[in-house]
Structure formats: structure tokens, C-alpha cells
Motif scaffolding. Sequence first.
Motif, PDB file in Angstrom:
ATOM      1  N   LEU A  56       0.874  -1.074  -0.472  1.00  0.00           N
ATOM      2  CA  LEU A  56      -0.360  -0.202  -0.073  1.00  0.00           C
ATOM      3  C   LEU A  56       0.795   1.070   0.306  1.00  0.00           C
ATOM      4  O   LEU A  56       0.459   2.557  -0.880  1.00  0.00           O
ATOM      5  CB  LEU A  56      -0.966  -0.099   1.039  1.00  0.00           C
ATOM      6  N   HIS A  57       1.888   1.103   0.860  1.00  0.00           N
ATOM      7  CA  HIS A  57       3.201   2.237   0.715  1.00  0.00           C
ATOM      8  C   HIS A  57       3.392   2.555  -0.526  1.00  0.00           C
ATOM      9  O   HIS A  57       3.321   3.835  -0.984  1.00  0.00           O
ATOM     10  CB  HIS A  57       3.985   1.753   1.803  1.00  0.00           C
ATOM     11  N   ILE A  58       3.833   1.586  -1.217  1.00  0.00           N
ATOM     12  CA  ILE A  58       4.346   1.963  -2.553  1.00  0.00           C
ATOM     13  C   ILE A  58       3.457   2.739  -3.494  1.00  0.00           C
ATOM     14  O   ILE A  58       4.028   2.861  -4.243  1.00  0.00           O
ATOM     15  CB  ILE A  58       5.056   0.577  -3.427  1.00  0.00           C
ATOM     16  N   LEU A  59       2.388   1.988  -3.123  1.00  0.00           N
ATOM     17  CA  LEU A  59       1.020   2.734  -4.481  1.00  0.00           C
ATOM     18  C   LEU A  59       1.030   3.819  -3.993  1.00  0.00           C
ATOM     19  O   LEU A  59       0.569   4.268  -4.766  1.00  0.00           O
ATOM     20  CB  LEU A  59      -0.050   1.403  -3.677  1.00  0.00           C
ATOM     21  N   VAL A  60       0.920   4.693  -2.978  1.00  0.00           N
ATOM     22  CA  VAL A  60       0.488   5.605  -2.417  1.00  0.00           C
ATOM     23  C   VAL A  60       1.555   6.525  -3.118  1.00  0.00           C
ATOM     24  O   VAL A  60       1.092   7.693  -3.709  1.00  0.00           O
ATOM     25  CB  VAL A  60       0.419   5.958  -1.257  1.00  0.00           C
ATOM     26  N   ARG A  61       2.550   6.085  -3.101  1.00  0.00           N
ATOM     27  CA  ARG A  61       4.129   6.652  -3.649  1.00  0.00           C
ATOM     28  C   ARG A  61       4.082   6.957  -5.393  1.00  0.00           C
ATOM     29  O   ARG A  61       4.071   7.441  -6.214  1.00  0.00           O
ATOM     30  CB  ARG A  61       5.398   5.884  -3.207  1.00  0.00           C
ATOM     31  N   SER A  62       3.509   5.780  -5.853  1.00  0.00           N
ATOM     32  CA  SER A  62       3.045   5.631  -6.739  1.00  0.00           C
ATOM     33  C   SER A  62       2.327   6.644  -7.451  1.00  0.00           C
ATOM     34  O   SER A  62       3.065   6.356  -8.998  1.00  0.00           O
ATOM     35  CB  SER A  62       3.281   4.169  -7.783  1.00  0.00           C
ATOM     36  N   VAL A  63       1.524   6.726  -6.900  1.00  0.00           N
ATOM     37  CA  VAL A  63       0.337   7.485  -8.067  1.00  0.00           C
ATOM     38  C   VAL A  63       0.174   8.817  -6.795  1.00  0.00           C
ATOM     39  O   VAL A  63      -0.570  10.056  -7.328  1.00  0.00           O
ATOM     40  CB  VAL A  63      -1.133   6.751  -7.310  1.00  0.00           C
ATOM     41  N   ASN A  64       1.603   9.596  -6.379  1.00  0.00           N
ATOM     42  CA  ASN A  64       1.392  10.329  -5.685  1.00  0.00           C
ATOM     43  C   ASN A  64       0.488  10.990  -5.307  1.00  0.00           C
ATOM     44  O   ASN A  64      -0.189  12.092  -4.739  1.00  0.00           O
ATOM     45  CB  ASN A  64       2.067  11.785  -7.381  1.00  0.00           C
ATOM     46  N   ALA A  65       0.235  10.450  -4.549  1.00  0.00           N
ATOM     47  CA  ALA A  65      -0.824  10.774  -3.130  1.00  0.00           C
ATOM     48  C   ALA A  65      -1.216  11.392  -2.771  1.00  0.00           C
ATOM     49  O   ALA A  65      -0.086  11.555  -1.717  1.00  0.00           O
ATOM     50  CB  ALA A  65      -1.967   9.211  -2.795  1.00  0.00           C
ATOM     51  N   ARG A  66      -1.827  13.010  -2.239  1.00  0.00           N
ATOM     52  CA  ARG A  66      -1.759  13.996  -1.094  1.00  0.00           C
ATOM     53  C   ARG A  66      -2.830  13.564  -0.673  1.00  0.00           C
ATOM     54  O   ARG A  66      -3.022  13.835   0.934  1.00  0.00           O
ATOM     55  CB  ARG A  66      -2.464  15.470  -1.972  1.00  0.00           C
ATOM     56  N   ASP A 137      -7.396  11.348  -3.965  1.00  0.00           N
ATOM     57  CA  ASP A 137      -6.097  10.400  -5.261  1.00  0.00           C
ATOM     58  C   ASP A 137      -6.261   8.802  -5.187  1.00  0.00           C
ATOM     59  O   ASP A 137      -5.795   8.206  -6.106  1.00  0.00           O
ATOM     60  CB  ASP A 137      -4.590  10.778  -4.938  1.00  0.00           C
ATOM     61  N   LEU A 138      -6.616   8.734  -3.434  1.00  0.00           N
ATOM     62  CA  LEU A 138      -6.713   6.623  -3.524  1.00  0.00           C
ATOM     63  C   LEU A 138      -7.541   6.361  -2.061  1.00  0.00           C
ATOM     64  O   LEU A 138      -7.802   7.109  -1.061  1.00  0.00           O
ATOM     65  CB  LEU A 138      -5.019   6.246  -3.097  1.00  0.00           C
ATOM     66  N   VAL A 139      -8.353   5.554  -2.986  1.00  0.00           N
ATOM     67  CA  VAL A 139      -9.364   4.678  -1.693  1.00  0.00           C
ATOM     68  C   VAL A 139      -8.978   4.068  -0.742  1.00  0.00           C
ATOM     69  O   VAL A 139      -9.106   2.677  -1.919  1.00  0.00           O
ATOM     70  CB  VAL A 139     -10.823   5.331  -1.907  1.00  0.00           C
ATOM     71  N   PHE A 140      -9.199   3.276  -0.025  1.00  0.00           N
ATOM     72  CA  PHE A 140      -8.580   2.558   0.820  1.00  0.00           C
ATOM     73  C   PHE A 140      -9.994   1.360   1.252  1.00  0.00           C
ATOM     74  O   PHE A 140      -9.984   2.154   1.876  1.00  0.00           O
ATOM     75  CB  PHE A 140      -7.938   1.939   1.764  1.00  0.00           C
ATOM     76  N   ILE A 141     -10.392   0.863   0.712  1.00  0.00           N
ATOM     77  CA  ILE A 141     -11.676  -0.036   1.583  1.00  0.00           C
ATOM     78  C   ILE A 141     -12.179  -1.396   2.352  1.00  0.00           C
ATOM     79  O   ILE A 141     -11.252  -1.941   1.730  1.00  0.00           O
ATOM     80  CB  ILE A 141     -12.833  -0.357   0.648  1.00  0.00           C
ATOM     81  N   ASP A 142     -11.783  -1.389   4.106  1.00  0.00           N
ATOM     82  CA  ASP A 142     -10.928  -2.423   4.765  1.00  0.00           C
ATOM     83  C   ASP A 142     -12.350  -2.589   6.078  1.00  0.00           C
ATOM     84  O   ASP A 142     -11.512  -2.503   6.929  1.00  0.00           O
ATOM     85  CB  ASP A 142      -9.942  -2.921   5.199  1.00  0.00           C
ATOM     86  N   ALA A 143     -13.520  -2.555   5.604  1.00  0.00           N
ATOM     87  CA  ALA A 143     -14.001  -2.559   6.396  1.00  0.00           C
ATOM     88  C   ALA A 143     -15.263  -3.783   6.701  1.00  0.00           C
ATOM     89  O   ALA A 143     -14.909  -4.535   6.500  1.00  0.00           O
ATOM     90  CB  ALA A 143     -15.231  -1.238   6.446  1.00  0.00           C
ATOM     91  N   ASP A 144     -16.251  -3.610   7.029  1.00  0.00           N
ATOM     92  CA  ASP A 144     -17.540  -4.724   6.819  1.00  0.00           C
ATOM     93  C   ASP A 144     -17.779  -5.038   5.629  1.00  0.00           C
ATOM     94  O   ASP A 144     -18.458  -4.293   4.831  1.00  0.00           O
ATOM     95  CB  ASP A 144     -18.378  -4.646   7.996  1.00  0.00           C
ATOM     96  N   LYS A 145     -17.511  -6.000   5.037  1.00  0.00           N
ATOM     97  CA  LYS A 145     -17.889  -6.502   3.681  1.00  0.00           C
ATOM     98  C   LYS A 145     -18.796  -6.747   3.070  1.00  0.00           C
ATOM     99  O   LYS A 145     -18.989  -6.670   1.753  1.00  0.00           O
ATOM    100  CB  LYS A 145     -16.822  -7.643   3.145  1.00  0.00           C
ATOM    101  N   GLN A 146     -19.910  -6.530   3.872  1.00  0.00           N
ATOM    102  CA  GLN A 146     -21.269  -6.221   3.500  1.00  0.00           C
ATOM    103  C   GLN A 146     -21.789  -5.002   3.068  1.00  0.00           C
ATOM    104  O   GLN A 146     -22.602  -5.023   2.132  1.00  0.00           O
ATOM    105  CB  GLN A 146     -22.233  -7.717   4.050  1.00  0.00           C
ATOM    106  N   ASN A 147     -21.310  -4.258   3.369  1.00  0.00           N
ATOM    107  CA  ASN A 147     -21.132  -3.185   2.764  1.00  0.00           C
ATOM    108  C   ASN A 147     -20.727  -2.493   1.545  1.00  0.00           C
ATOM    109  O   ASN A 147     -20.805  -1.175   1.419  1.00  0.00           O
ATOM    110  CB  ASN A 147     -21.629  -1.559   3.906  1.00  0.00           C
ATOM    111  N   ASN A 148     -19.453  -3.554   1.704  1.00  0.00           N
ATOM    112  CA  ASN A 148     -18.657  -2.979   0.424  1.00  0.00           C
ATOM    113  C   ASN A 148     -19.182  -2.367  -1.335  1.00  0.00           C
ATOM    114  O   ASN A 148     -18.678  -1.398  -1.826  1.00  0.00           O
ATOM    115  CB  ASN A 148     -17.949  -3.875  -0.257  1.00  0.00           C
TER     116      ASN A 148
END
Length: 225
Positions: A56-66, A137-148
Motif C-alpha cells: 500500500l505504501h508503494i502504491l500511495v507513492r506511485s500515484v503521488n497521493a496527497r 487520490d486513493l481510497v482503501f476499503i477495509d471495513a465490514d464486507k457486506q457494505n462494500n
Amino acid sequence: MPIPCVTEHQALWSAVDDYIGNTLIRQDYALEAALEESRAAGLPPYNISAPQGQFLHILVRSVNARRILEIGTLGGYSTIWMANALPEKGKIVTLEVDESCARVARRNFERAGVANKVEMIFGRALETLPAIAGPFDLVFIDADKQNNPDYFQWAMKYIRPGGVIIVDNVVREGTVIDEDSDNASVIGTRRLNEMIAAEPRVTATVVQTVGSKGYDGFLIAWVKG
Ligand code: DHB
Ligand code: MG
């Protein structure tokens, strides 16, 4: 199709994750302390692994997320991995519904020196999401899966053109292929995939993973302008 038992390989997957952790990933006291605090407080062991955190860290850097949106803080372990990849003025907004998770996460952010980059919003994500200020720039979804499916709709509303949406735990030991499943997490994941398939703005794939967290996977979606 019967889903074969995968547990016989778990020791090997965990050993390889340890090997990756010991070779490629620098020791980080605050990240390790965050996991230790989470364990000590009795939080469920649903944190990502260190190799996944580095991913995830590399992904954040790759897309230059702010600006990042995270749905599901837990003890803040993934939040810290991503916050460490943000520039000084970057921001990660993270949503958590559980009080003891939020308490542990807040301490973990302070110890890791990322509290100035993290805005934690306490409450049910479906209730707090409408008032959040995008874009991200980036969204990480990692909560209750039924609401995905709902979380993904909100992510689509807030993501910037060209942004990336990641969803954790979409393979679920392969049970995702069971179209007759009555498991709410499997149903939520399959609905999510159907929604994405019908969404022309999204190019998505799933990367299957094994490791200390078992057999699972990340969904990675790129959103067109
Ligand atoms: C569960 C949730 C997670 O986010 C995860 O990574 C592993 C397991 C769960 O709810 O079982
Ligand atoms: Mg997860």
C-alpha cells in the motif's frame, strides 16, 4: 465447486511472509508497537500484514497521493503505512465505528508521528461518509464486507479522475466464487464485482494473495477521468 482446504499451507505462507519481512522490509518500531497495542487491547487480528502494508505504501507513492480515504481504521496499522508514504502536507481521512479501535488507533498515530496527517472520523461509515470533503487520490476499503457495494459507490463519488480504489479481502479463501453463498461478506463482495463490471469508468482486477493472513486478495480499481 467444492472449495479445497487451504490451511495445510498456512505455515509455509506465514514463513515466507516472515522471510519477506526480514529481508525486504525495514524494522519500524512504531508499526510493530501499533500491532502489539492492538493485540494487547484485544482488537481482532484483521490488520493487514507488513508485506501488504509495504504494498500500500508503494502504491500511495506511485500515484503521488496527497489525500487518502480509508474506510475501516481498526488499530491504525494500515493507516500508518499509508501516512508514512504521504508528503508532509498530505492527509488521510480514516473512518472507524468501534470505540476501542479508535482509542488504540489514536495512540498508535501519536507514537508513529503521523497524527498531524490523520483525521479519524468516528461513527458508522455509511452515516459519516456523506459529510466528508473529497476529492481523494486513493481510497482503501477495509471495513465490514457486506457494505462494500455502498462503500464503493461513495469511493466513486469522492475519487479524483485517475485515482485508485483498493478493497481488501475480496477472495476470502476462494469462497468468492460461490454464487449460492449465504455468507454476507461473500454476497457483498460478489455484488461489488457486479457493480464494477457494469461501471464503464472503472478498470479493475483482483490480485490473489497468500501469506500470514491466509488466502485472500486485493481488488484494485483505476477510475477514468
Ligand atoms: C476480516 C476482516 C478483514 O478486514 C480482514 O483483513 C480479515 C478478516 C473479518 O472480518 O473476518
Ligand atoms: Mg482487511
